[in-house]
Structures are given as C-alpha cells and as structure tokens.
Design a protein around this motif. Structure first.
Motif, PDB file in Angstrom:
ATOM      1  N   ASP A 175     -10.900 145.217 136.117  1.00 11.01           N
ATOM      2  CA  ASP A 175     -11.666 146.038 137.055  1.00 11.01           C
ATOM      3  C   ASP A 175     -11.196 147.485 137.028  1.00 11.01           C
ATOM      4  N   ARG A 176      -9.902 147.671 136.955  1.00  9.16           N
ATOM      5  CA  ARG A 176      -9.370 149.039 136.929  1.00  9.16           C
ATOM      6  C   ARG A 176      -9.748 149.740 135.630  1.00  9.16           C
ATOM      7  N   ALA A 177      -9.701 149.020 134.511  1.00 12.67           N
ATOM      8  CA  ALA A 177     -10.091 149.621 133.235  1.00 12.67           C
ATOM      9  C   ALA A 177     -11.581 149.950 133.211  1.00 12.67           C
ATOM     10  N   ALA A 178     -12.394 149.080 133.785  1.00 11.34           N
ATOM     11  CA  ALA A 178     -13.843 149.284 133.779  1.00 11.34           C
ATOM     12  C   ALA A 178     -14.241 150.549 134.524  1.00 11.34           C
ATOM     13  N   ARG A 179     -13.546 150.861 135.603  1.00  6.01           N
ATOM     14  CA  ARG A 179     -13.907 152.024 136.413  1.00  6.01           C
ATOM     15  C   ARG A 179     -13.733 153.337 135.664  1.00  6.01           C
ATOM     16  N   HIS A 180     -12.851 153.345 134.675  1.00  2.74           N
ATOM     17  CA  HIS A 180     -12.552 154.591 133.980  1.00  2.74           C
ATOM     18  C   HIS A 180     -13.287 154.745 132.650  1.00  2.74           C
ATOM     19  N   ASP A 181     -13.962 153.716 132.204  1.00  3.73           N
ATOM     20  CA  ASP A 181     -14.721 153.824 130.956  1.00  3.73           C
ATOM     21  C   ASP A 181     -15.970 152.964 131.058  1.00  3.73           C
ATOM     22  N   PRO A 182     -16.849 153.282 132.009  1.00  2.84           N
ATOM     23  CA  PRO A 182     -18.015 152.423 132.232  1.00  2.84           C
ATOM     24  C   PRO A 182     -18.963 152.354 131.046  1.00  2.84           C
ATOM     25  N   ALA A 183     -19.061 153.432 130.282  1.00  4.14           N
ATOM     26  CA  ALA A 183     -20.004 153.448 129.164  1.00  4.14           C
ATOM     27  C   ALA A 183     -19.638 152.419 128.100  1.00  4.14           C
ATOM     28  N   ASN A 184     -18.354 152.298 127.823  1.00  2.00           N
ATOM     29  CA  ASN A 184     -17.907 151.375 126.770  1.00  2.00           C
ATOM     30  C   ASN A 184     -17.494 150.008 127.309  1.00  2.00           C
ATOM     31  N   TRP A 185     -17.516 149.846 128.633  1.00  2.00           N
ATOM     32  CA  TRP A 185     -16.956 148.648 129.213  1.00  2.00           C
ATOM     33  C   TRP A 185     -17.612 147.349 128.759  1.00  2.00           C
ATOM     34  N   PRO A 186     -18.939 147.261 128.626  1.00  2.00           N
ATOM     35  CA  PRO A 186     -19.517 145.988 128.176  1.00  2.00           C
ATOM     36  C   PRO A 186     -18.930 145.505 126.843  1.00  2.00           C
ATOM     37  N   ARG A 187     -18.757 146.423 125.892  1.00  5.03           N
ATOM     38  CA  ARG A 187     -18.177 146.045 124.605  1.00  5.03           C
ATOM     39  C   ARG A 187     -16.711 145.650 124.764  1.00  5.03           C
ATOM     40  N   VAL A 188     -15.974 146.420 125.545  1.00  2.00           N
ATOM     41  CA  VAL A 188     -14.555 146.131 125.757  1.00  2.00           C
ATOM     42  C   VAL A 188     -14.385 144.797 126.487  1.00  2.00           C
ATOM     43  N   ARG A 189     -15.202 144.564 127.509  1.00  2.82           N
ATOM     44  CA  ARG A 189     -15.140 143.299 128.253  1.00  2.82           C
ATOM     45  C   ARG A 189     -15.393 142.115 127.343  1.00  2.82           C
ATOM     46  N   ASP A 190     -16.399 142.222 126.458  1.00  2.22           N
ATOM     47  CA  ASP A 190     -16.697 141.126 125.532  1.00  2.22           C
ATOM     48  C   ASP A 190     -15.497 140.845 124.630  1.00  2.22           C
ATOM     49  N   GLY A 191     -14.811 141.909 124.206  1.00  2.03           N
ATOM     50  CA  GLY A 191     -13.640 141.725 123.349  1.00  2.03           C
ATOM     51  C   GLY A 191     -12.515 141.010 124.072  1.00  2.03           C
ATOM     52  N   ILE A 192     -12.306 141.339 125.340  1.00  2.00           N
ATOM     53  CA  ILE A 192     -11.265 140.671 126.123  1.00  2.00           C
ATOM     54  C   ILE A 192     -11.617 139.210 126.349  1.00  2.00           C
ATOM     55  N   GLU A 193     -12.872 138.946 126.697  1.00  4.16           N
ATOM     56  CA  GLU A 193     -13.290 137.559 126.929  1.00  4.16           C
ATOM     57  C   GLU A 193     -13.161 136.725 125.663  1.00  4.16           C
ATOM     58  N   GLN A 194     -13.488 137.333 124.512  1.00  4.94           N
ATOM     59  CA  GLN A 194     -13.304 136.616 123.249  1.00  4.94           C
ATOM     60  C   GLN A 194     -11.821 136.356 122.988  1.00  4.94           C
ATOM     61  N   ALA A 195     -10.975 137.314 123.341  1.00  5.42           N
ATOM     62  CA  ALA A 195      -9.534 137.136 123.156  1.00  5.42           C
ATOM     63  C   ALA A 195      -9.006 135.990 124.006  1.00  5.42           C
ATOM     64  N   VAL A 196      -9.491 135.880 125.238  1.00  2.30           N
ATOM     65  CA  VAL A 196      -9.064 134.776 126.108  1.00  2.30           C
ATOM     66  C   VAL A 196      -9.434 133.436 125.478  1.00  2.30           C
ATOM     67  N   GLU A 197     -10.639 133.355 124.934  1.00  2.00           N
ATOM     68  CA  GLU A 197     -11.065 132.113 124.280  1.00  2.00           C
ATOM     69  C   GLU A 197     -10.257 131.847 123.009  1.00  2.00           C
ATOM     70  N   ASP A 198     -10.022 132.892 122.212  1.00  2.51           N
ATOM     71  CA  ASP A 198      -9.235 132.721 120.984  1.00  2.51           C
ATOM     72  C   ASP A 198      -7.816 132.260 121.295  1.00  2.51           C
ATOM     73  N   TYR A 199      -7.234 132.813 122.337  1.00  3.00           N
ATOM     74  CA  TYR A 199      -5.886 132.395 122.706  1.00  3.00           C
ATOM     75  C   TYR A 199      -5.871 130.929 123.133  1.00  3.00           C
ATOM     76  N   ARG A 200      -6.892 130.526 123.863  1.00  5.37           N
ATOM     77  CA  ARG A 200      -6.974 129.133 124.312  1.00  5.37           C
ATOM     78  C   ARG A 200      -7.116 128.168 123.142  1.00  5.37           C
ATOM     79  N   THR A 201      -7.893 128.545 122.129  1.00  5.33           N
ATOM     80  CA  THR A 201      -8.194 127.619 121.042  1.00  5.33           C
ATOM     81  C   THR A 201      -7.280 127.771 119.831  1.00  5.33           C
ATOM     82  N   ARG A 202      -6.769 128.996 119.599  1.00  9.36           N
ATOM     83  CA  ARG A 202      -5.989 129.238 118.384  1.00  9.36           C
ATOM     84  C   ARG A 202      -4.564 129.709 118.642  1.00  9.36           C
ATOM     85  N   GLY A 203      -4.289 130.152 119.849  1.00  7.18           N
ATOM     86  CA  GLY A 203      -2.947 130.609 120.174  1.00  7.18           C
ATOM     87  C   GLY A 203      -2.692 132.063 119.857  1.00  7.18           C
TER      88      GLY A 203
END
Length: 283
Positions: A189-217
C-alpha cells in the motif's frame, strides 16, 4: 547496470521512502508521547546521505527530508560537532563523518549470518559468474549487508550498503513473499501511493513472486527493476526470530535468461539458503 556517481552539482534524488518518513514525523509526535521528534529529525538528516548523494548542502537536505531549512541548519551543526557529519569549507556542503562509519561497522558485526553465508555465496558467485548478495529491509528499500562477486568481467556494480527497491527486485520480492500477509499488504500500500502509474504492473510482479515462492521456493525479477538485469531471490527466515533477510543471485540479462534462472540458479540459491539455515541451527 548502475549509473556512475554523478557530479556534485547534479540534481539530488529524493528517495520515496525518505519523503514518506519525513511526512510521518509530525503525526508520530501526536500519536506517541515517547517519540522524540528532534532525534528522529536528526536521523532523517543522516539518512539523506546515500552513495549517489554523498555530499549535500542544507538546501539539498531540506528538499530530501521535507524539514524547514533553519531546522536543518541547526541539525547539521549539531551533527558536525558530534562527528556524524563533516563540513567542507570549499564546497559549502556536508558528508557523513567517521562516527557514522563506526556505527555502520558495529551494525554489520551484529549480522552474524554474514560470516556463515559468505563461503556459500562466494561458491555460487564463482560457479555462476554472477553477483550474490544478502540484504535486509529498510523501509521500502533493501540494503546490501554482504556481497560476493565472481571474477567475471561483467557483473553488477553494487557493494555493501547499496540500496535497491523492495517492490521490483528479486531480493525485495523474496522478502515480501516471506512476510505475513498483513505486513506485505502494508508495504504494498505504501509503495502504491508513490507510484500509482506503474503500480498495476508492479503489483502483478509481486503477486507472481508470492506464488513462485510458494511453489518453487524462489522468485524472479527479469527486467522489472532495470531492463538489463535478471536475478533470482530467496528469503532467509532466521531461526532466532530476528528480521527476515533475503539473498539474490544474478547479473546482466544477456547472460542470465529466464531458463537459466528457473532451471539452474533458482534451485541453487534455494540450496544455499538451506545450507545457511542448517549452519545457523548448529550454532
């Protein structure tokens, strides 16, 4: 990968996290009667100095911290008297003093995992022809507390104390993926407030990272931070309950394509972290 150090007269960058922290000082004074605002402001002045902006005048510091210039002048005078800043008469500007250096070395000495991890990190760096680093979170940045590089002619030009973003780097995403959901959402939330234009792409990357960590470590950042940098990251959750750390391994994109990250370096970095965890448990 990282631009050369800029001239002293070049524009001073203002780290997003530092601006946010300065904005918090007044509210912290109201919410917490034990909070010493004068001390917090002095520390914000010290935090304004980075590898990129290592020599600053009062006006620069005021712009970075959001503090009034008269307040900054008093703080820099006090910090200089105490040895935490040194003043150049020729430049009319300040730089960090040796007292800060002693604090930094003391802090690094307390990160005991560095000594355990370094042989494993150097072995992987030599194998991969890559850079391997260990970092801890500071607000919305990751700070390198250990760094190993190979003898390869092309490696990342980063070293101890280097700061990289949490939200777009492999090291930062690895740490985010290992955090409790509530803490991760807070930082996002704090990161999103400071870069709203790029946030959708950045958020997708973080969510993918959470899934990758869960499945691949491990997690991947392939051009998400800088277009020519690819890396993998793995978190380390210390058994003693101390804050989560994270490792990365990577380098120039033309040497580290996704297949190499996924099939080779990612699993090897996971194995490195498991070895460090085992060594920590034996201490």
């Amino acid at each position: 990968m990282v631009s050369d150090v800029e001239d002293l007269d070049s524009p001073v960058s203002v780290p997003v996290a530092d601006v946010e922290a300065a904005d918090q000082l007044a509210s912290d004074e109201i919410k917490d009667r034990q909070f010493v605002v004068a001390l917090a402001r002095g520390l914000e002045v010290l935090r304004a100095f980075t590898q990129k902006d290592s020599v600053l005048g009062n006006q620069n510091i005021a712009a970075i911290t959001g503090l009034p210039k008269p307040t900054v002048s008093r703080l820099t005078h006090t910090l200089t008297r105490l040895g935490y800043l040194s003043y150049s008469e020729r430049l009319g500007k300040y730089q960090l003093g040796t007292a800060v250096l002693s604090l930094g070395y003391a802090a690094l000495a307390n990160v005991g995992v560095r000594q355990i991890a370094r042989p494993f990190m150097q072995e992987l760096a030599d194998y991969a022809g890559a850079s391997v680093s260990l970092g801890s979170r500071d607000r919305l940045s990751m700070v390198y507390v250990e760094h190993c590089r190979s003898d390869a002619t092309v490696t990342l030009r980063l070293d101890l104390g280097s700061r990289i973003p949490v939200e777009t780097t492999a090291m930062g995403r690895a740490l985010l993926a290992a955090l409790p959901d509530s803490e991760r959402r807070y930082l996002m939330d704090r990161a999103a407030r400071h870069d709203p234009a790029n946030w959708p792409r950045v958020r997708d990357g973080i969510e993918q990272a959470v899934e990758d960590y869960r499945t691949r470590g491990f997690v991947i950042s392939a051009g998400d931070w800088q277009s020519d940098v690819h890396a993998v990251g793995v978190p380390l959750i210390p058994p003693d309950g101390s804050p989560i750390l994270a490792f990365n391994c990577g380098g120039p994109a033309f040497l580290f394509d996704r297949r190499r990250l996924t099939d080779d370096l990612g699993p090897r970095l996971v194995n490195l972290v498991r070895n460090v965890e085992a060594a920590l448990l034996r201490r």
